[in-house]
Every structure is written in C-alpha cells, then in structure tokens.
Design a protein around this motif. Structure first.
Motif, PDB file in Angstrom:
ATOM      1  N   HIS A  35       0.811  -1.220  -0.128  1.00 33.99           N
ATOM      2  CA  HIS A  35       0.012  -0.093   0.058  1.00 33.99           C
ATOM      3  C   HIS A  35       0.892   1.277  -0.020  1.00 33.99           C
ATOM      4  CE1 HIS A  35      -3.385  -2.642   1.037  1.00 33.99           C
ATOM      5  NE2 HIS A  35      -2.493  -3.157   2.033  1.00 33.99           N
ATOM      6  N   GLU A  36       0.315   2.202  -0.394  1.00 31.72           N
ATOM      7  CA  GLU A  36       1.032   3.535  -0.481  1.00 31.72           C
ATOM      8  C   GLU A  36       1.178   4.124   0.817  1.00 31.72           C
ATOM      9  OE1 GLU A  36       2.712   5.094  -3.194  1.00 31.72           O
ATOM     10  OE2 GLU A  36       2.567   3.303  -4.206  1.00 31.72           O
ATOM     11  N   PRO A  37       2.363   4.687   1.107  1.00 26.15           N
ATOM     12  CA  PRO A  37       2.263   5.269   2.367  1.00 26.15           C
ATOM     13  C   PRO A  37       1.819   6.603   2.360  1.00 26.15           C
ATOM     14  CG  PRO A  37       4.548   5.466   1.420  1.00 26.15           C
ATOM     15  CD  PRO A  37       3.694   4.559   0.716  1.00 26.15           C
ATOM     16  N   PRO A  38       1.618   7.262   3.488  1.00 23.08           N
ATOM     17  CA  PRO A  38       0.867   8.545   3.554  1.00 23.08           C
ATOM     18  C   PRO A  38       1.775   9.803   3.024  1.00 23.08           C
ATOM     19  CG  PRO A  38       0.810   7.689   5.755  1.00 23.08           C
ATOM     20  CD  PRO A  38       1.807   6.924   4.814  1.00 23.08           C
ATOM     21  N   GLN A  39       1.184  10.759   2.019  1.00 26.67           N
ATOM     22  CA  GLN A  39       2.025  11.743   1.270  1.00 26.67           C
ATOM     23  C   GLN A  39       2.727  12.366   2.220  1.00 26.67           C
ATOM     24  OE1 GLN A  39      -0.502  14.215  -1.058  1.00 26.67           O
ATOM     25  NE2 GLN A  39       1.133  14.983  -2.099  1.00 26.67           N
ATOM     26  N   GLY A  40       4.220  12.488   1.757  1.00 23.66           N
ATOM     27  CA  GLY A  40       4.982  13.343   2.881  1.00 23.66           C
ATOM     28  C   GLY A  40       6.063  12.422   3.641  1.00 23.66           C
ATOM     29  N   ALA A  41       5.663  11.155   3.483  1.00 23.42           N
ATOM     30  CA  ALA A  41       6.492  10.124   4.374  1.00 23.42           C
ATOM     31  C   ALA A  41       7.483   9.472   3.559  1.00 23.42           C
ATOM     32  CB  ALA A  41       5.498   9.157   5.042  1.00 23.42           C
ATOM     33  N   GLY A  42       8.629   9.211   4.277  1.00 25.82           N
ATOM     34  CA  GLY A  42       9.684   8.692   3.587  1.00 25.82           C
ATOM     35  C   GLY A  42       9.197   7.221   3.515  1.00 25.82           C
ATOM     36  N   SER A  43      10.082   6.328   2.742  1.00 24.84           N
ATOM     37  CA  SER A  43       9.593   5.243   2.578  1.00 24.84           C
ATOM     38  C   SER A  43      10.705   4.074   2.311  1.00 24.84           C
ATOM     39  CB  SER A  43       8.704   4.843   1.226  1.00 24.84           C
ATOM     40  OG  SER A  43       8.277   3.406   0.945  1.00 24.84           O
ATOM     41  N   LEU A  44      10.800   2.999   3.126  1.00 24.83           N
ATOM     42  CA  LEU A  44      11.785   2.044   2.993  1.00 24.83           C
ATOM     43  C   LEU A  44      10.909   0.744   3.015  1.00 24.83           C
ATOM     44  CD1 LEU A  44      14.055   3.066   6.203  1.00 24.83           C
ATOM     45  CD2 LEU A  44      14.354   3.542   3.743  1.00 24.83           C
ATOM     46  N   HIS A  45      11.408  -0.176   2.098  1.00 23.86           N
ATOM     47  CA  HIS A  45      10.767  -1.496   2.082  1.00 23.86           C
ATOM     48  C   HIS A  45      11.569  -2.627   2.603  1.00 23.86           C
ATOM     49  CE1 HIS A  45       8.465  -0.048  -1.970  1.00 23.86           C
ATOM     50  NE2 HIS A  45       8.034   0.532  -0.939  1.00 23.86           N
ATOM     51  N   GLY A  46      10.636  -3.506   3.238  1.00 25.14           N
ATOM     52  CA  GLY A  46      11.100  -4.850   3.711  1.00 25.14           C
ATOM     53  C   GLY A  46      10.122  -5.698   4.410  1.00 25.14           C
ATOM     54  N   ASP A  47      10.315  -6.690   4.672  1.00 26.29           N
ATOM     55  CA  ASP A  47       9.409  -7.988   5.073  1.00 26.29           C
ATOM     56  C   ASP A  47      10.076  -8.573   6.322  1.00 26.29           C
ATOM     57  OD1 ASP A  47       7.778  -9.978   5.657  1.00 26.29           O
ATOM     58  OD2 ASP A  47       7.302 -10.687   3.559  1.00 26.29           O
ATOM     59  N   ARG A  48       9.335  -8.287   7.370  1.00 31.39           N
ATOM     60  CA  ARG A  48      10.062  -8.717   8.686  1.00 31.39           C
ATOM     61  C   ARG A  48      10.176 -10.421   8.741  1.00 31.39           C
ATOM     62  NH1 ARG A  48       7.420  -4.564  13.072  1.00 31.39           N
ATOM     63  NH2 ARG A  48       8.868  -5.663  14.592  1.00 31.39           N
ATOM     64  N   THR A  49       9.315 -10.843   8.114  1.00 35.65           N
ATOM     65  CA  THR A  49       9.098 -12.347   8.214  1.00 35.65           C
ATOM     66  C   THR A  49      10.025 -13.194   7.207  1.00 35.65           C
ATOM     67  OG1 THR A  49       7.514 -12.458   6.301  1.00 35.65           O
ATOM     68  CG2 THR A  49       6.683 -11.982   8.568  1.00 35.65           C
ATOM     69  N   ALA A  50      10.890 -12.263   6.425  1.00 35.65           N
ATOM     70  CA  ALA A  50      11.746 -12.737   5.355  1.00 35.65           C
ATOM     71  C   ALA A  50      13.145 -12.749   5.603  1.00 35.65           C
ATOM     72  CB  ALA A  50      11.428 -12.194   3.840  1.00 35.65           C
ATOM     73  N   GLU A  51      14.013 -13.535   5.250  1.00 34.50           N
ATOM     74  CA  GLU A  51      15.624 -13.654   5.669  1.00 34.50           C
ATOM     75  C   GLU A  51      15.819 -12.329   4.843  1.00 34.50           C
ATOM     76  OE1 GLU A  51      18.897 -15.233   6.963  1.00 34.50           O
ATOM     77  OE2 GLU A  51      17.086 -16.130   7.160  1.00 34.50           O
ATOM     78  N   GLY A  52      16.713 -11.510   5.744  1.00 31.59           N
ATOM     79  CA  GLY A  52      17.181 -10.358   5.391  1.00 31.59           C
ATOM     80  C   GLY A  52      16.257  -9.271   5.350  1.00 31.59           C
ATOM     81  N   GLY A  53      14.990  -9.573   5.624  1.00 35.02           N
ATOM     82  CA  GLY A  53      13.842  -8.364   5.429  1.00 35.02           C
ATOM     83  C   GLY A  53      14.081  -7.209   6.105  1.00 35.02           C
ATOM     84  N   LEU A  54      15.149  -7.167   7.143  1.00 32.90           N
ATOM     85  CA  LEU A  54      15.369  -5.764   7.804  1.00 32.90           C
ATOM     86  C   LEU A  54      16.539  -5.118   7.533  1.00 32.90           C
ATOM     87  CD1 LEU A  54      14.660  -7.032  11.460  1.00 32.90           C
ATOM     88  CD2 LEU A  54      13.086  -5.557  10.225  1.00 32.90           C
ATOM     89  N   LYS A  55      16.988  -5.448   6.142  1.00 32.44           N
ATOM     90  CA  LYS A  55      18.337  -4.672   5.498  1.00 32.44           C
ATOM     91  C   LYS A  55      17.903  -3.320   5.485  1.00 32.44           C
ATOM     92  CE  LYS A  55      21.536  -5.040   1.776  1.00 32.44           C
ATOM     93  NZ  LYS A  55      22.567  -5.077   2.873  1.00 32.44           N
ATOM     94  N   ALA A  56      16.731  -2.838   5.127  1.00 34.14           N
ATOM     95  CA  ALA A  56      16.431  -1.433   4.823  1.00 34.14           C
ATOM     96  C   ALA A  56      16.818  -0.672   6.133  1.00 34.14           C
ATOM     97  CB  ALA A  56      15.112  -1.056   4.239  1.00 34.14           C
ATOM     98  N   LEU A  57      16.670  -1.117   7.272  1.00 36.18           N
ATOM     99  CA  LEU A  57      16.726  -0.733   8.665  1.00 36.18           C
ATOM    100  C   LEU A  57      18.074  -0.742   9.045  1.00 36.18           C
ATOM    101  CD1 LEU A  57      13.549  -1.757  10.284  1.00 36.18           C
ATOM    102  CD2 LEU A  57      13.964   0.483   8.999  1.00 36.18           C
ATOM    103  N   GLU A  58      19.081  -1.008   8.460  1.00 40.03           N
ATOM    104  CA  GLU A  58      20.566  -1.186   8.949  1.00 40.03           C
ATOM    105  C   GLU A  58      21.306   0.163   8.968  1.00 40.03           C
ATOM    106  OE1 GLU A  58      22.482  -4.149   6.437  1.00 40.03           O
ATOM    107  OE2 GLU A  58      21.361  -5.661   7.400  1.00 40.03           O
TER     108      GLU A  58
END
Length: 328
Positions: A35-58
C-alpha cells in the motif's frame, strides 16, 4: 522529531504516521510495499518475516520507533536489537488482551498478564502481544512505551467492526440490535490513539498504559443510532435480549461486532480502569465524530472497507439475522 513507523500504510500505523506528519515531524515508513504510505512520508521497503527483511533498517537514526506488529514476537525482538543505539525510544502498540482473564474489577496496568516470550513464533493473540512487549522491554527497558489499546475504531479500519455496522444500517429495514441497549462501550478512536501516543513520545513516557475511552463513553444504543443518523438510512433497531441472541448461535464480538453480553468478558473489555492514561492526557472525541468520519472515509473509497487477510470477516449473515427477527 524523527519518527520511524513500522507499518504505517493501514489503520493504526497510518493514523500515527499521518499525525506525525501533521506535527511537522520527519516520518519514515517501513513497509512491504503493498500500500502507498501517507503523502510526505519517507519510504523503506522490507518484510520482517523474510530472511534479510530488515536490511533497509541497518542504517539511519530516529528519535522514536512505533511498532504495531501483531505477528511472531521474535520479529519485534530482532527489530529492537537492530535499532538499539540508533533509536532513542521504542513504542509497541500492544493490547489489553495481555491481561489474564478475567481481569479483576477496578484494576488497570497492575493486573496480572499472560505468559509470553520474545523468542516465540506464532502463538495465540494474547501471548503474541505479551511476547512483543517483552521483546521491546528486554532491549529498551524504561525507554519502551507499551500502548495497551482496547477496541479501536475510526477511519482506515481494516478489521470490519464499525464499517460493518455502517454498511448494515445503510441497507435499511429491521436491524437486529443486541441488548442491553444502554450497556456502556469502551473503545478508542484511532486518531485519539495516534495523538496520545505521539504526545507520550514527546514526553518520554515509558511502561504500560491502557489506552481506551472511559467506561460508558458511549452506549450500544448511541453507537447504533449514530450509524443510522450519519448514513441517513431508514433502518429500524429491533432490540433483542442477549439470551435470545446467544440461543440462536450468534457469536458476540464477531457476528455482532463490538457487542458482548453481560458477564466477565464484557466487564473486562468495556469496564476497564483507564485512569493512568487519562492522567497522562488521553482525550476521547465524541462517538458522533468517529462514526461520521468513518462513514465519510468509507464513501470516499467506494463503500467497501479493506480487509486484513490475517483476520476473519466479521458480521452477521442476512439470513441468520432474518431468522432471529422472524422468530420474535
């Protein structure tokens, strides 16, 4: 303030992200991209249930993170550990379901909670939320805020409670109305939850807070009548005794959303002590505003509310309703 919102594209997460943006905060939304995030918010993609899914938060630093996760507590554990030292405060949106049933009358946050573990995988909802709390506490200690929400209503709802009642009233005709009609209801408008939570972040509050309206903020009669009023429908409320509803095999809370018959479950969910949150600034808008704004949002998206895939579809089947109404 720099806010990291884990989720942030639906219901509670979206309301919190939008409140942060309205305050002029720098909001980053970490989500799966469905889904699209609210307008004006920065966006990082990842899936916490997947291997390596938190990489964008490193990488990156934030003043606070808000986590609405309701899956395996181990996902909260892994995220909290990854963000330690780069995020000042961890806010976990929990649930009043963490209390052992039945919760003694008059108790609030000091009531006994269920067992849980931050290392758990998929477990029942109460243990899931308690495990998530423990995961946040293990890493952040006094820097962890546990928002134990009650029944949440308002725009963006993807559970199907208030949207079902609004849609049912809009159909008109005789409506099975579950008694007692003057039974008080406790709930929290998702926007009031968002406001209180970010106020708490600014004040550096920590520990558990039960977040729901005072008992009797509205009643079953007022809620349903307000649904009729805002939809402009020609619906007729047919008040029916709880005993008759239960005898018909109708399930409280699921078939008739938000409703519970008198008893221990009702007392626990609609008679809770929320003095701590009220003392910490909680303010709850009138039910008329919650219902009207939810109806306006529903109309703006074509009249059909989104449905979380991990939650059951709520609401009473028309044929079952007609059967009970016809047997009166």
């Amino acid at each position: 303030m720099r806010l990291l919102m884990l989720g942030g594209t639906e219901f509670v997460g979206r309301a919190i992200a939008e409140e942060g943006l309205a305050r002029g905060w720098d909001v980053t939304v970490f989500h799966r991209g469905r889904h699209e995030p609210p307008q004006g918010a920065g966006s990082l993609h990842g899936d916490r249930t997947a291997e390596g899914g938190l990489k964008a938060l490193e990488d990156g630093e934030w003043d606070a993170v808000v986590d609405t996760w309701s899956g395996a507590p181990s996902a909260v554990r892994d995220t909290a550990r990854l963000l330690e030292g780069r995020v000042a405060r961890y806010v976990y949106i929990s649930s009043r379901s963490v209390y052992r049933f039945p919760e003694p009358s008059g108790l609030g946050e000091e009531a006994e909670v269920v067992d849980g573990s931050p290392d758990d995988g998929e477990v029942d909802y109460a243990a899931t939320k308690r495990g998530g709390e423990l995961a946040a506490l293990d890493v952040y200690g006094a820097g962890a805020l546990l928002v134990r929400a009650g029944l949440i209503l308002g725009p963006y709802e993807n559970i199907g409670r208030l949207p079902w009642w609004l849609t049912r009233m809009a159909r008109g005709g005789d409506v099975l109305a579950p008694g007692p009609r003057d039974a008080g209801l406790q709930y929290i408008d998702v926007r009031d939850l968002a406001i209180w939570t970010l106020d708490a972040v600014e004040r550096a509050l920590g520990g558990p807070y039960d977040l729901v309206s005072p008992p009797g903020h509205t009643t079953m009669r007022e809620l349903l009548q307000t649904c009729i009023d805002v939809t402009g429908a020609s619906a007729n409320l047919v008040w029916t005794a709880p005993e008759k509803i239960l005898e018909a095999g109708i399930e409280p809370w699921t078939d008739l959303p938000a409703w519970l018959p008198p008893g221990e479950t009702y007392d626990m969910l609609h008679q809770g002590n929320v003095g701590k949150a009220l003392s910490a600034g909680l303010r709850c808008r009138p039910v008329q505003e919650t219902v009207a704004d939810t109806w306006a949002w529903l109309q703006s998206i074509g009249g059909t509310a989104p449905q979380r895939p991990d939650r059951p579809v709520l609401g009473l089947a028309p044929e079952k309703e007609n059967e009970v109404l016809g047997s009166r």
